[in-house]
Scaffold this motif. Structure first.
Motif, PDB file in Angstrom:
ATOM      1  N   UNK A  10       0.845  -1.190   0.000  1.00  0.00           N
ATOM      2  CA  UNK A  10       0.000   0.000   0.000  1.00  0.00           C
ATOM      3  C   UNK A  10       0.877   1.235   0.000  1.00  0.00           C
ATOM      4  N   UNK A  11       0.361   2.323  -0.555  1.00  0.00           N
ATOM      5  CA  UNK A  11       1.123   3.577  -0.535  1.00  0.00           C
ATOM      6  C   UNK A  11       1.237   4.064   0.904  1.00  0.00           C
ATOM      7  N   UNK A  12       2.177   4.954   1.140  1.00  0.00           N
ATOM      8  CA  UNK A  12       2.390   5.435   2.496  1.00  0.00           C
ATOM      9  C   UNK A  12       1.222   6.335   2.889  1.00  0.00           C
ATOM     10  N   UNK A  13       0.516   5.927   3.986  1.00  0.00           N
ATOM     11  CA  UNK A  13      -0.675   6.637   4.435  1.00  0.00           C
ATOM     12  C   UNK A  13      -0.681   6.660   5.956  1.00  0.00           C
ATOM     13  N   UNK A  47      10.708   0.847  -0.384  1.00  0.00           N
ATOM     14  CA  UNK A  47      10.572  -0.094  -1.492  1.00  0.00           C
ATOM     15  C   UNK A  47      11.959  -0.392  -2.072  1.00  0.00           C
ATOM     16  N   UNK A  48      12.155  -1.554  -2.675  1.00  0.00           N
ATOM     17  CA  UNK A  48      13.479  -1.891  -3.216  1.00  0.00           C
ATOM     18  C   UNK A  48      13.926  -0.945  -4.330  1.00  0.00           C
ATOM     19  N   UNK A  49      12.974  -0.351  -5.036  1.00  0.00           N
ATOM     20  CA  UNK A  49      13.253   0.647  -6.057  1.00  0.00           C
ATOM     21  C   UNK A  49      12.015   1.532  -6.163  1.00  0.00           C
ATOM     22  N   UNK A  50      12.157   2.705  -6.726  1.00  0.00           N
ATOM     23  CA  UNK A  50      10.989   3.571  -6.820  1.00  0.00           C
ATOM     24  C   UNK A  50      10.009   2.988  -7.831  1.00  0.00           C
ATOM     25  N   UNK A  51       8.727   3.053  -7.481  1.00  0.00           N
ATOM     26  CA  UNK A  51       7.671   2.443  -8.276  1.00  0.00           C
ATOM     27  C   UNK A  51       6.683   3.530  -8.672  1.00  0.00           C
ATOM     28  N   UNK A  58       6.338   6.192  -5.928  1.00  0.00           N
ATOM     29  CA  UNK A  58       6.354   5.747  -4.535  1.00  0.00           C
ATOM     30  C   UNK A  58       7.750   5.254  -4.174  1.00  0.00           C
ATOM     31  N   UNK A  59       8.206   5.654  -2.971  1.00  0.00           N
ATOM     32  CA  UNK A  59       9.508   5.198  -2.478  1.00  0.00           C
ATOM     33  C   UNK A  59       9.377   4.383  -1.198  1.00  0.00           C
ATOM     34  N   UNK A  60       8.246   4.505  -0.516  1.00  0.00           N
ATOM     35  CA  UNK A  60       7.963   3.737   0.700  1.00  0.00           C
ATOM     36  C   UNK A  60       6.577   3.146   0.598  1.00  0.00           C
TER      37      UNK A  60
END
Length: 147
Positions: A10-13, A47-51, A58-60
């Motif tokens: 999930x995205x960081x929320x 995250x292992x890489x930016x998505x 997303x980075x986390x």
């Protein structure tokens, strides 16, 4: 019904938003006749890489696993439904395979590898996959594939 596992990022929320996303996801599963067995939070981490998903980088993310039982025909519907959800960055559904029953005795373990049953089976499989070689003593006076 077979068992499946839904792995989600999930995205960081904030915490209340995460709860609403999980309720929405679990509600989708329950509305389609699934039985939820386990919900596991694996935490928030980088995250292992930016998505890039839904136009946002997303980075986390927050990782979750949901174990459930469902009909195999419903899985593609779930993937499509969760793909439209903007809060879910990554999703993957895995089928949970039941481990095979394996019994081993001390006598079998003490045998040299060449005499073990599983090694014998591997040798038989390797022999079946070998290509046949041309025999020079096949009754012909010449090698038939030479120009």
């Amino acid at each position: 019904m077979p068992s499946y596992e839904l792995a989600m990022v999930l995205r960081q929320m904030s915490r209340p938003e995460i709860v609403s996303v999980l309720k929405r996801t679990a509600g989708t599963l329950l509305d389609r006749g699934c039985v939820i067995r386990k919900l596991e939070n694996l935490g928030t981490r980088a995250l292992p890489h930016k998505i890039s998903e839904h136009g946002i980088v997303h980075r986390e993310g927050t990782y979750f696993n949901i174990s459930f039982d469902a009909a195999p025909t419903k899985i593609s519907d779930f993937m499509e439904e969760f793909g439209r959800d903007i809060d879910i960055v990554r999703r993957r559904i895995f089928k949970i395979e039941e481990p095979e029953e394996f019994q081993c005795t001390l006598h079998e373990e003490m045998l040299p590898p060449a005499y073990r049953k599983d090694v014998q089976e591997m040798i038989d499989i390797a022999k079946r996959k070998q290509k046949r070689k041309f025999k020079y003593n096949s009754g012909l006076d010449y090698y038939p594939f030479q120009k």
